[in-house]
Design a protein around this motif. Structure first.
Motif, short mmCIF file in Angstrom:
data_model
loop_
_atom_site.label_atom_id
_atom_site.label_comp_id
_atom_site.label_asym_id
_atom_site.label_seq_id
_atom_site.Cartn_x
_atom_site.Cartn_y
_atom_site.Cartn_z
N VAL A 158 0.83 -1.20 0.00
CA VAL A 158 0.00 0.00 0.00
C VAL A 158 0.87 1.25 0.00
O VAL A 158 0.62 2.21 -0.76
N ALA A 159 1.89 1.28 0.85
CA ALA A 159 2.78 2.44 0.90
C ALA A 159 3.51 2.64 -0.43
O ALA A 159 3.69 3.78 -0.88
N MET A 160 3.91 1.55 -1.06
CA MET A 160 4.56 1.64 -2.37
C MET A 160 3.60 2.23 -3.40
O MET A 160 3.99 3.11 -4.19
N ALA A 233 -5.63 5.92 -4.85
CA ALA A 233 -6.76 5.39 -4.09
C ALA A 233 -6.52 3.94 -3.67
O ALA A 233 -5.91 3.16 -4.41
N VAL A 234 -7.00 3.60 -2.49
CA VAL A 234 -6.98 2.23 -1.98
C VAL A 234 -8.42 1.83 -1.72
O VAL A 234 -9.10 2.44 -0.90
N LEU A 235 -8.90 0.81 -2.45
CA LEU A 235 -10.29 0.41 -2.35
C LEU A 235 -10.42 -0.87 -1.52
O LEU A 235 -9.70 -1.85 -1.75
N ASP A 236 -11.34 -0.84 -0.55
CA ASP A 236 -11.55 -1.98 0.33
C ASP A 236 -12.64 -2.89 -0.23
O ASP A 236 -13.65 -2.42 -0.77
N VAL A 237 -12.42 -4.21 -0.09
CA VAL A 237 -13.41 -5.20 -0.50
C VAL A 237 -13.45 -6.25 0.62
O VAL A 237 -12.88 -7.32 0.51
N ASN A 238 -14.11 -5.90 1.73
CA ASN A 238 -14.02 -6.77 2.90
C ASN A 238 -15.33 -6.96 3.65
O ASN A 238 -15.33 -7.46 4.79
#
Length: 244
Positions: A158-160, A233-238
């Motif tokens: 994620v940081a990368m 953007a970081v998208l959650d699928v949980n």
């Protein structure tokens, strides 16, 4: 970057999420090559636990994809337990293997994607390439006592992704990450069974784990349709098992 039939490399594409991504992109008309540990039709073999394997995979994919890769999707990864009281050598080896496959291999491919993007013309929207990294909710909420290294590798991913987005958007390279929770793949089935499936499912407000095609639909959107302004953007699928 060409606007018709994008050329795409998907790592870890022989089962689960990766296979679903490959299928979804192919159905959208993309020219896709997958990656696995063994060669098969449409699949290039590479052992990402070995140093330099990402670079060799990139070069092989370029040959298949007519010399260009428009979208890179890093999905390959391992989820292997190691106890904190394991012998020192086993502990070190497990961390090294997980980091090499989950993070270093992905980083090597991202680097090659960047270097290619810097040397090519932009499309009509100013883009030269897209990266989609499949991380995990573990990047944010951590994981079990036997999976520190997995959580750490996904947090690194994620940081990368965010670093790439911030550093190279001006050069036309955009990057996204996806953070699934449990997904009904072989790995998830084994883990659910070993940890007590009902208890884990009780922690998911949706009441079930995600299906591979649900994650694939998000990856396909990011690979083909997401606007450039979404970069980073970081998208959650949980299933709302972790919200932030």
């Amino acid at each position: 970057m060409p606007e018709s039939q994008p050329h795409i490399l998907v790592t870890g594409a022989t089962r689960g999420i990766g296979a679903a991504i490959l299928k979804s992109l192919t159905e959208r008309g993309a020219k896709v090559v997958g990656h696995g540990t063994r060669a098969a039709p449409g699949i290039l073999a590479a052992d990402l636990s070995q140093a330099g394997a990402g670079d060799r995979l990139w070069d092989a994919a370029l040959e298949v994809l007519d010399g260009r890769i428009d979208v890179l999707i890093n999905n390959a990864g391992v989820f292997e337990a190691i106890a904190v009281d394991a012998p020192d050598a086993d502990w070190q080896a497990s961390w090294a293997r997980t980091m090499q496959i989950n993070l270093q291999g992905s980083a090597d491919l991202c680097r090659r994607m960047l270097l290619q993007a810097q040397g090519r013309d932009a499309d009509a929207s100013g883009l030269r390439g897209r990266i989609v990294n499949v991380a995990s909710r573990a990047a944010y909420r951590g994981d079990s006592p036997a999976h520190w290294h997995y959580a750490a590798s996904k947090a690194g991913m994620v940081a990368m992704t965010k670093s790439i987005a911030r550093g190279y958007a001006g050069q036309g390279l955009i990057a996204f990450a996806i953070c699934p929770g449990y997904v009904m793949t072989g790995m998830a089935e084994d883990y659910l069974a070993s940890r007590g499936g009902d208890k884990l499912l009780a922690d998911i407000p949706l009441g079930r784990v995600a299906q591979p095609d649900e994650v694939a639909s998000v990856a396909t959107y990011l690979a083909l349709d997401a606007p450039a302004s979404m970069t980073g953007a970081v998208l959650d699928v949980n299933g709302a098992s972790f919200v932030r």
